[in-house]
Design a protein around this motif. Sequence first.
Motif, PDB file in Angstrom:
ATOM      1  N   UNK A 103      52.339  37.292  50.836  1.00  0.00           N
ATOM      2  CA  UNK A 103      52.532  36.486  49.760  1.00  0.00           C
ATOM      3  C   UNK A 103      51.352  36.581  48.783  1.00  0.00           C
ATOM      4  N   UNK A 104      51.585  36.779  47.497  1.00  0.00           N
ATOM      5  CA  UNK A 104      50.666  36.910  46.727  1.00  0.00           C
ATOM      6  C   UNK A 104      50.124  35.378  46.487  1.00  0.00           C
ATOM      7  N   UNK A 105      48.485  35.543  46.007  1.00  0.00           N
ATOM      8  CA  UNK A 105      47.959  34.440  45.858  1.00  0.00           C
ATOM      9  C   UNK A 105      46.830  34.569  44.927  1.00  0.00           C
ATOM     10  N   UNK A 106      46.335  33.439  44.125  1.00  0.00           N
ATOM     11  CA  UNK A 106      45.182  33.664  43.002  1.00  0.00           C
ATOM     12  C   UNK A 106      44.054  33.542  43.858  1.00  0.00           C
ATOM     13  N   UNK A 107      42.958  34.445  43.513  1.00  0.00           N
ATOM     14  CA  UNK A 107      41.515  34.624  44.101  1.00  0.00           C
ATOM     15  C   UNK A 107      40.514  34.526  42.737  1.00  0.00           C
ATOM     16  N   UNK A 108      39.545  33.976  43.175  1.00  0.00           N
ATOM     17  CA  UNK A 108      38.495  34.298  42.197  1.00  0.00           C
ATOM     18  C   UNK A 108      37.354  34.889  42.876  1.00  0.00           C
ATOM     19  N   UNK A 116      45.045  38.454  41.077  1.00  0.00           N
ATOM     20  CA  UNK A 116      46.165  38.249  42.027  1.00  0.00           C
ATOM     21  C   UNK A 116      45.985  38.977  43.103  1.00  0.00           C
ATOM     22  N   UNK A 117      45.989  38.325  44.389  1.00  0.00           N
ATOM     23  CA  UNK A 117      45.630  39.225  45.708  1.00  0.00           C
ATOM     24  C   UNK A 117      47.014  39.239  46.623  1.00  0.00           C
ATOM     25  N   UNK A 131      44.681  42.344  41.778  1.00  0.00           N
ATOM     26  CA  UNK A 131      44.984  42.833  40.472  1.00  0.00           C
ATOM     27  C   UNK A 131      44.573  42.138  39.274  1.00  0.00           C
ATOM     28  N   UNK A 132      43.797  42.595  38.514  1.00  0.00           N
ATOM     29  CA  UNK A 132      43.330  41.815  37.246  1.00  0.00           C
ATOM     30  C   UNK A 132      44.426  41.470  36.280  1.00  0.00           C
ATOM     31  N   UNK A 133      44.199  40.739  35.383  1.00  0.00           N
ATOM     32  CA  UNK A 133      45.303  40.464  34.395  1.00  0.00           C
ATOM     33  C   UNK A 133      45.517  41.859  33.605  1.00  0.00           C
ATOM     34  N   UNK A 134      44.453  42.842  33.304  1.00  0.00           N
ATOM     35  CA  UNK A 134      44.773  44.010  32.538  1.00  0.00           C
ATOM     36  C   UNK A 134      45.506  44.970  33.207  1.00  0.00           C
TER      37      UNK A 134
END
Length: 170
Positions: A103-108, A116-117, A131-134
Amino acid sequence: MAVDTVSVDSTVVCLEPKLRAPLRTYIYDHKPIMDEFLGKKYKLKSSENFEEYLKFIGVGLVSRKLATTVSPVCVLTKNDDGSYNLAMTTTVRNMILTFTLGEEFSEERPDGTKVQSLMIWKGTELIQTQTKKSGRKSTHIRKFSPTTLTVTTTADGWNGTCVRVYELID
């Protein structure tokens, strides 16, 4: 819409039909192997090309120098809800990633970059794609063994490979 699947070592990846890119990953029969490494503490013993990787992804000089002087301890644990924690502790900063396999999740990231990881388990490897926004991706393959954890990192557009070896301390 029909979804193609690819199966490798009890990992099934559903592919988005037009892009042939992973749409969702399902993990089967990972518990017996993965559970063997839960709660074990691994401490960094060697690092190759880490500073070069950090520079490539845009981490500033002071942060890079600090990151290369610490020896993190890595621990993988499982939560009651079936999710996992991957904790990296140092004398400077502690980080905990909470995730559910497939499951994809947001990470800092430690440098403040939001990505997104996605984490999957394959054999004895915990594979993380950030994956970065770029759209630029970094891949971290954490290969567990009874005495070591080897993290191999690559990134889109970077010709290098970062290898960090951790040894079991607990």
